[in-house]
Enzyme design. Structure first.
Site, short mmCIF file in Angstrom:
data_model
loop_
_atom_site.label_atom_id
_atom_site.label_comp_id
_atom_site.label_asym_id
_atom_site.label_seq_id
_atom_site.Cartn_x
_atom_site.Cartn_y
_atom_site.Cartn_z
N TYR A 138 12.48 -39.87 86.69
CA TYR A 138 11.63 -39.04 87.57
C TYR A 138 12.45 -38.55 88.54
O TYR A 138 13.54 -39.11 89.11
CB TYR A 138 10.63 -40.03 88.10
CG TYR A 138 10.01 -39.73 89.45
CD1 TYR A 138 9.25 -38.49 89.63
CD2 TYR A 138 10.04 -40.24 90.46
CE1 TYR A 138 8.63 -38.16 90.48
CE2 TYR A 138 9.56 -40.14 91.65
CZ TYR A 138 8.75 -38.65 91.62
OH TYR A 138 8.10 -38.34 92.66
N ARG A 175 3.40 -59.10 106.58
CA ARG A 175 4.67 -58.65 105.92
C ARG A 175 5.08 -59.55 104.74
O ARG A 175 5.87 -59.29 104.04
CB ARG A 175 5.42 -58.26 106.98
CG ARG A 175 6.73 -57.39 106.41
CD ARG A 175 7.22 -56.39 107.31
NE ARG A 175 7.19 -56.89 108.82
CZ ARG A 175 8.25 -57.62 109.06
NH1 ARG A 175 9.36 -57.76 108.63
NH2 ARG A 175 8.39 -58.04 110.38
#
Length: 431
Positions: free
Chosen positions: A136, A82
Site C-alpha cells: 500500500y 488509553r
C-alpha cells in the site's frame, strides 16, 4: 485468462473451521458476544467512558504497574480509555478468533497499527525491515522515508532469506497485492524468514479467504476500515498476533495514543457478523466482471488473484482518467471493501506517494485501474463500466490477463520461475 482458470465462484469456504473452534461463519456472528445472553443482552453495549472510578488507589497502582510490565490487559474493571476499552476488546477478541491467533490489538487506523509494529521492533534495536513491493502506497512511504527510524531493503520473495541481517526486525508482504493482486506463497515466505517475524497484510483477502497465521505469519495486519467494517463508515486498523507481541503493541498504543474509539469498535464487531456473506457475494460479482473484462478489446490486461475475492485490477487501452470520469453507478473514490463498488487510479491516488520508477517497477502502470466490487447487481455494474470504457474499437487483440496461477508466478508463488516485484522492477506483488 485461460478458460480453465476463469473464476466462476469465490474460493472462500465459510464453513471452514477456525482452528480449535466453530466454523468461520458461526464465529463471525458469535465471537466477542458469547457472554451477552448471560447478561440479558442481545446487542453488545457501547462503553464510551474515558475513565473509570476506583476508591482503591493502591490496587489501581498495582494494576497499572502490571500493565506496564507486560502490556497484558489489567484484571478487574477498566482503568483508563488509553489502556483499553470493553467495546473495543470485544472486536479484538472476535478478530483474533477469525484469524486463528491468540490476540489482536486495534488502533485508530491501519497506518497506526503498522507504525506500532515498527516501533515495537525498533524499541528492541531491530530497525531493519525486509519488504516486498508493491505495498500500500503509504506503507511504502513510511518505510522508504524512514519516518520511524526504520531502514528498508526491498526484494522479491525469493530474495528474502538473503536480505536478512542481524538487526532485521520484520519482513512485510501483502498478498493479494494492492493494487496488482499478485500473490506470494505465504508458507514459503514464512520459512525464508527464519526467526524474524513475518507480517502479512491480509486486508484484501480477509480471514474468509486466507488465514496467514496458519501459514507461519506471526503478525496479520488489517486496515479494518475496509472489509472488516464493510460499510465505508469507520476508520481503524488491527494486528492479530500472539499474546506476547500483543502486550508490546498495547504498551505502544498506550504511549502513543493511537487508540480506537469505542463506537468504531462497535461498528467493526457488527461488520464482522456479515463479513463471510459480504465477501462471498462481492467475490461472485468480481469473478463475473473479470469474465466480461477478459477479452474486451478496450482492456489490455486483467488482474485477479487465485485466492479469489472482490478486488479486480485492469489496464485499459485508452485514457484511465476518462474511465474514472465516466462512471455513474460505481463510485470514483479511494478505499475499498464497502458494500458499494469503488474505482480509483492508483498511480494518481493510493500510490502517488511512491516514486514513479519504483511504482512502475512494481507493476503499477499508469493505465492500471483498481476496482473494489460491491454488492450491486452485476449487470448494473457492467452496464456502468461498459459505458465508462467508451466505444469498442472495430478490431483489435483481446486482453491479456494476469490471473490465478499467472498472477501468483509474478510474485513468487509455488512453482514460480520468475521473481516477484522488488527492487529489480519485475512485475507482480501488491501495494
Amino acid at each position: 485468462m485461460d478458460s480453465a482458470s476463469m473464476p466462476t465462484s469465490p474460493s472462500a469456504d465459510v464453513r471452514a473451521p477456525v482452528p480449535g473452534s466453530r466454523a468461520l461463519a458461526t464465529e463471525a456472528v458469535h465471537a466477542g458476544r458469547d457472554d451477552l445472553a448471560d447478561q440479558g443482552l442481545h446487542a453488545p453495549p457501547i462503553d464510551l467512558s474515558t475513565t473509570y472510578p476506583s476508591h482503591d488507589s493502591r490496587g489501581e497502582a498495582a494494576r497499572v504497574d502490571a500493565f506496564a510490565a507486560t502490556g497484558a490487559d489489567p484484571d478487574g474493571p477498566p482503568v483508563y480509555g488509553r489502556l483499553g476499552n470493553p467495546t473495543v476488546a470485544r472486536f479484538e477478541t472476535a478478530l483474533a478468533r477469525l484469524e486463528g491467533t491468540e490476540a489482536s490489538v486495534a488502533f485508530a487506523s491501519g497506518m497506526a497499527a503498522l507504525s506500532a509494529v515498527l516501533l515495537v521492533r525498533a524499541s528492541m534495536g531491530l530497525r531493519h525491515v525486509v519488504a516486498v513491493r508493491p505495498l500500500y502506497g503509504c506503507s511504502d512511504h513510511l518505510l522508504t522515508a524512514g519516518l520511524l527510524g526504520s531502514e528498508v531493503t526491498w526484494t522479491d520473495p525469493a530474495g528474502i532469506a538473503e536480505a536478512l541481517r542481524p538487526d532485521t526486525g520484520l519482513v512485510i508482504v501483502e498478498s493479494p497485492a494492492n493494487p496488482t493482486l499478485a500473490e506470494v506463497d505465504l508458507r514459503a515466505v514464512a520459512h525464508a524468514c527464519g526467526s524474524v517475524p513475518l507480517l502479512v497484510d491480509n486486508t484484501f483477502a480477509t480471514p474468509v479467504l486466507q488465514r496467514p497465521a496458519g501459514d507461519g505469519a506471526r503478525l496479520v495486519l488489517h486496515s479494518a476500515t475496509k472489509y472488516l467494517g464493510g460499510h465505508g463508515d469507520v476508520l481503524a486498523g488491527v494486528v492479530a498476533c500472539d499474546e506476547e507481541f500483543a502486550g508490546r503493541l498495547r504498551l505502544v498504543r498506550f504511549a502513543t495514543g493511537g487508540v480506537l474509539h469505542p463506537l468504531a469498535g462497535y461498528l467493526l464487531l457488527r461488520g464482522l457478523s456479515t463479513l463471510p456473506v459480504r465477501v462471498r457475494a462481492a467475490s461472485a460479482n468480481a469473478a463475473e466482471l473479470v469474465r466480461r473484462l477478459t477479452g474486451d478489446p478496450r482492456v489490455t490486461r486483467v488482474h485477479y488473484p487465485r485466492v479469489g475475492g472482490a478486488m479486480v485490477s485492469f489496464e485499459v487501452r485508452g485514457d484511465p482518467h476518462e474511465v474514472i470520469a465516466g462512471v455513474r453507478l460505481i463510485t470514483p473514490a479511494v478505499s475499498l471493501g464497502s458494500v458499494d463498488t469503488l474505482i480509483q487510479h492508483p498511480a494518481s491516488i493510493s500510490h502517488r506517494i511512491v516514486d514513479a520508477d519504483d511504482r512502475r517497477g512494481a507493476g503499477v502502470s499508469d493505465r492500471l485501474l483498481r476496482m473494489s466490487v460491491g454488492l450491486e447487481d452485476v449487470d448494473d455494474l457492467w452496464a456502468d463500466l461498459d459505458r465508462a470504457l467508451g466505444d469498442r474499437p472495430g478490431a483489435g487483440a483481446g486482453a491479456g490477463t494476469t490471473s490465478g496461477a499467472e498472477a501468483g508466478r509474478g510474485a513468487g508463488a509455488p512453482g514460480a520461475g520468475a521473481p516477484g516485484a522488488g527492487a529489480s522492477g519485475a512485475r507482480g506483488g501488491r501495494g
